[in-house]
Write a protein that holds these residues in place. Sequence first.
Motif, mmCIF file in Angstrom:
data_model
loop_
_atom_site.group_PDB
_atom_site.id
_atom_site.type_symbol
_atom_site.label_atom_id
_atom_site.label_comp_id
_atom_site.label_asym_id
_atom_site.label_seq_id
_atom_site.Cartn_x
_atom_site.Cartn_y
_atom_site.Cartn_z
ATOM 1 N N TYR A 47 0.829 -1.197 0.000
ATOM 2 C CA TYR A 47 0.000 0.000 0.000
ATOM 3 C C TYR A 47 0.868 1.253 0.000
ATOM 4 C CZ TYR A 47 1.228 -0.237 4.947
ATOM 5 O OH TYR A 47 1.923 -0.315 6.118
ATOM 6 N N GLU A 48 0.248 2.340 -0.442
ATOM 7 C CA GLU A 48 0.899 3.648 -0.397
ATOM 8 C C GLU A 48 -0.189 4.693 -0.165
ATOM 9 O OE1 GLU A 48 3.976 6.511 -2.952
ATOM 10 O OE2 GLU A 48 3.368 4.542 -3.708
ATOM 11 N N VAL A 49 -0.008 5.506 0.859
ATOM 12 C CA VAL A 49 -1.004 6.498 1.257
ATOM 13 C C VAL A 49 -0.404 7.894 1.120
ATOM 14 C CG1 VAL A 49 -2.507 7.293 3.117
ATOM 15 C CG2 VAL A 49 -2.026 4.853 2.869
ATOM 16 N N GLN A 50 -1.179 8.770 0.519
ATOM 17 C CA GLN A 50 -0.733 10.157 0.372
ATOM 18 C C GLN A 50 -0.545 10.800 1.748
ATOM 19 O OE1 GLN A 50 -3.605 12.607 -1.577
ATOM 20 N NE2 GLN A 50 -2.310 14.436 -1.600
ATOM 21 N N THR A 51 0.578 11.467 1.925
ATOM 22 C CA THR A 51 0.880 12.097 3.208
ATOM 23 C C THR A 51 0.260 13.494 3.271
ATOM 24 O OG1 THR A 51 2.968 10.895 3.348
ATOM 25 C CG2 THR A 51 2.721 12.823 4.767
ATOM 26 N N ILE A 52 -0.521 13.736 4.329
ATOM 27 C CA ILE A 52 -1.136 15.043 4.572
ATOM 28 C C ILE A 52 -0.787 15.451 5.992
ATOM 29 C CG2 ILE A 52 -3.293 16.337 4.722
ATOM 30 C CD1 ILE A 52 -4.497 14.449 2.690
ATOM 31 N N PRO A 53 -0.159 16.609 6.197
ATOM 32 C CA PRO A 53 0.250 17.033 7.541
ATOM 33 C C PRO A 53 -0.925 17.083 8.510
ATOM 34 C CG PRO A 53 1.255 18.428 5.864
ATOM 35 C CD PRO A 53 0.255 17.571 5.152
ATOM 36 N N GLY A 54 -0.724 16.502 9.688
ATOM 37 C CA GLY A 54 -1.746 16.522 10.728
ATOM 38 C C GLY A 54 -2.777 15.422 10.629
ATOM 39 N N GLN A 55 -2.805 14.671 9.527
ATOM 40 C CA GLN A 55 -3.773 13.589 9.348
ATOM 41 C C GLN A 55 -3.056 12.241 9.353
ATOM 42 O OE1 GLN A 55 -6.682 16.196 6.358
ATOM 43 N NE2 GLN A 55 -6.360 14.028 6.014
ATOM 44 N N THR A 56 -3.735 11.228 9.825
ATOM 45 C CA THR A 56 -3.166 9.879 9.866
ATOM 46 C C THR A 56 -4.145 8.883 9.266
ATOM 47 O OG1 THR A 56 -4.040 9.462 12.090
ATOM 48 C CG2 THR A 56 -1.801 10.382 11.931
ATOM 49 N N VAL A 57 -3.588 7.773 8.820
ATOM 50 C CA VAL A 57 -4.391 6.682 8.255
ATOM 51 C C VAL A 57 -3.914 5.372 8.878
ATOM 52 C CG1 VAL A 57 -5.024 5.410 6.176
ATOM 53 C CG2 VAL A 57 -4.812 7.896 6.094
ATOM 54 N N ASP A 58 -4.855 4.555 9.327
ATOM 55 C CA ASP A 58 -4.567 3.223 9.854
ATOM 56 C C ASP A 58 -5.181 2.178 8.928
ATOM 57 O OD1 ASP A 58 -3.613 4.727 11.965
ATOM 58 O OD2 ASP A 58 -5.367 4.352 13.232
ATOM 59 N N TYR A 59 -4.668 0.965 9.017
ATOM 60 C CA TYR A 59 -5.301 -0.129 8.284
ATOM 61 C C TYR A 59 -5.441 -1.336 9.203
ATOM 62 C CZ TYR A 59 -1.420 -3.430 7.643
ATOM 63 O OH TYR A 59 -0.445 -4.357 7.861
ATOM 64 N N VAL A 60 -6.453 -2.151 8.917
ATOM 65 C CA VAL A 60 -6.675 -3.376 9.675
ATOM 66 C C VAL A 60 -7.263 -4.418 8.721
ATOM 67 C CG1 VAL A 60 -8.950 -2.563 10.422
ATOM 68 C CG2 VAL A 60 -7.820 -4.403 11.679
ATOM 69 N N ALA A 61 -6.761 -5.639 8.821
ATOM 70 C CA ALA A 61 -7.268 -6.765 8.037
ATOM 71 C C ALA A 61 -7.911 -7.757 8.995
ATOM 72 C CB ALA A 61 -6.135 -7.435 7.258
ATOM 73 N N LYS A 62 -9.151 -8.166 8.703
ATOM 74 C CA LYS A 62 -9.872 -9.071 9.589
ATOM 75 C C LYS A 62 -10.814 -9.949 8.793
ATOM 76 C CE LYS A 62 -13.134 -5.308 10.548
ATOM 77 N NZ LYS A 62 -13.739 -4.471 11.600
ATOM 78 N N ASP A 63 -11.292 -11.015 9.444
ATOM 79 C CA ASP A 63 -12.228 -11.921 8.790
ATOM 80 C C ASP A 63 -13.651 -11.571 9.196
ATOM 81 O OD1 ASP A 63 -12.416 -12.793 11.385
ATOM 82 O OD2 ASP A 63 -11.374 -14.682 11.055
ATOM 83 N N THR A 64 -14.606 -12.402 8.773
ATOM 84 C CA THR A 64 -16.008 -12.110 9.042
ATOM 85 C C THR A 64 -16.368 -12.243 10.518
ATOM 86 O OG1 THR A 64 -16.547 -14.406 8.484
ATOM 87 C CG2 THR A 64 -16.753 -12.770 6.733
ATOM 88 N N LYS A 65 -15.543 -12.973 11.292
ATOM 89 C CA LYS A 65 -15.784 -13.125 12.728
ATOM 90 C C LYS A 65 -15.139 -12.016 13.550
ATOM 91 C CE LYS A 65 -16.198 -18.154 12.426
ATOM 92 N NZ LYS A 65 -15.664 -19.458 12.898
ATOM 93 N N GLY A 66 -14.451 -11.094 12.889
ATOM 94 C CA GLY A 66 -13.834 -9.980 13.595
ATOM 95 C C GLY A 66 -12.427 -10.245 14.076
ATOM 96 N N HIS A 67 -11.845 -11.389 13.735
ATOM 97 C CA HIS A 67 -10.470 -11.694 14.137
ATOM 98 C C HIS A 67 -9.498 -10.838 13.335
ATOM 99 C CE1 HIS A 67 -12.146 -15.923 15.248
ATOM 100 N NE2 HIS A 67 -12.357 -15.044 16.215
ATOM 101 N N ILE A 68 -8.615 -10.134 14.012
ATOM 102 C CA ILE A 68 -7.652 -9.251 13.352
ATOM 103 C C ILE A 68 -6.461 -10.075 12.880
ATOM 104 C CG2 ILE A 68 -6.100 -7.293 13.661
ATOM 105 C CD1 ILE A 68 -8.072 -6.139 15.652
ATOM 106 N N LEU A 69 -6.161 -9.978 11.594
ATOM 107 C CA LEU A 69 -5.065 -10.727 10.997
ATOM 108 C C LEU A 69 -3.824 -9.872 10.803
ATOM 109 C CD1 LEU A 69 -7.263 -12.492 8.325
ATOM 110 C CD2 LEU A 69 -6.535 -13.429 10.501
#
Length: 208
Positions: A47-69
Motif C-alpha cells: 500500500y501507499e497512502v498520500q501524506t497530509i500534515p496533521g492527518q493519519t491513516v490506519d489499516y486493519v485486516a480481519k475476517d467475518t468473525k472480527g479476528h484481526i489478521l
Amino acid sequence: MKRFLAYFSVLVLFICHVDCIMFHLHPNAFKCLKEDMSPNQLIVGEYEVQTIPGQTVDYVAKDTKGHILAQKEHITKGKFSFTSEVHDTYEICFISKVPPHQRGLSHEVSLETKKGIETKNYEGLMIGEAEKLKPLEVDLKRLEDLSDSIVRDFALMRKREEEMRDTNESTNNRVLFFSIFSMCCILGLTTWQVLYLRRYFKAKKLIE
C-alpha cells in the motif's frame, strides 16, 4: 514447443493477474475492500497512502468473525501479509483520522494485493544458488504450480457445491415437514371450529 510455452505463459499472466486499486479516502471515514480466500492461502499486499500534515491513516485486516489478521497505525507506505485458516471473506479497511480543529482533506490510497500462486517469486529460482533454473524450466514450474492451484480451486468448488446441495435438500425436507404440519393444524382447527359452531347452534335451538 518454445512458441507454445511462450503463448501459454502469456495466458498464465492474464489468468494470474494482480489486483491493484486506487481510491480516495475521505476525512474521518473508512473504506473496506473484501477478498474471498481459500483455506491456507497466503495473501500479500503493498500500500501507499498520500501524506497530509496533521492527518493519519490506519489499516486493519480481519475476517467475518472480527479476528484481526494484520493491522498498523499511521501508515504511509509498506507491505502486509497473512494466511487464511478457513474459507472465508476477508476485508482490509483503511481508516482516516483527522483532529477536530483541523479541516480534513482526502487521502489518495493505492493498494496492490496478490494471493496464492501470485505471491511466489519465480525470479528467485533463477538467481538463487540452491536451485538455479533456466527460464524455460521456470515457465514449466509456473505452469505446474498454476495447474495445481486450478485443481485445488475446482476441488474446493466441488466441495462447496456438495455442501450447498446438502443444505438445499435439508431445507426442502424441513419446508415439506413444516407444510404438512401446518396443513394438519389447519384441518384440526377447522374441524374443531365446525363442531363447536354446530354445538352452539344446537344449544341455541337454531338447528336440529
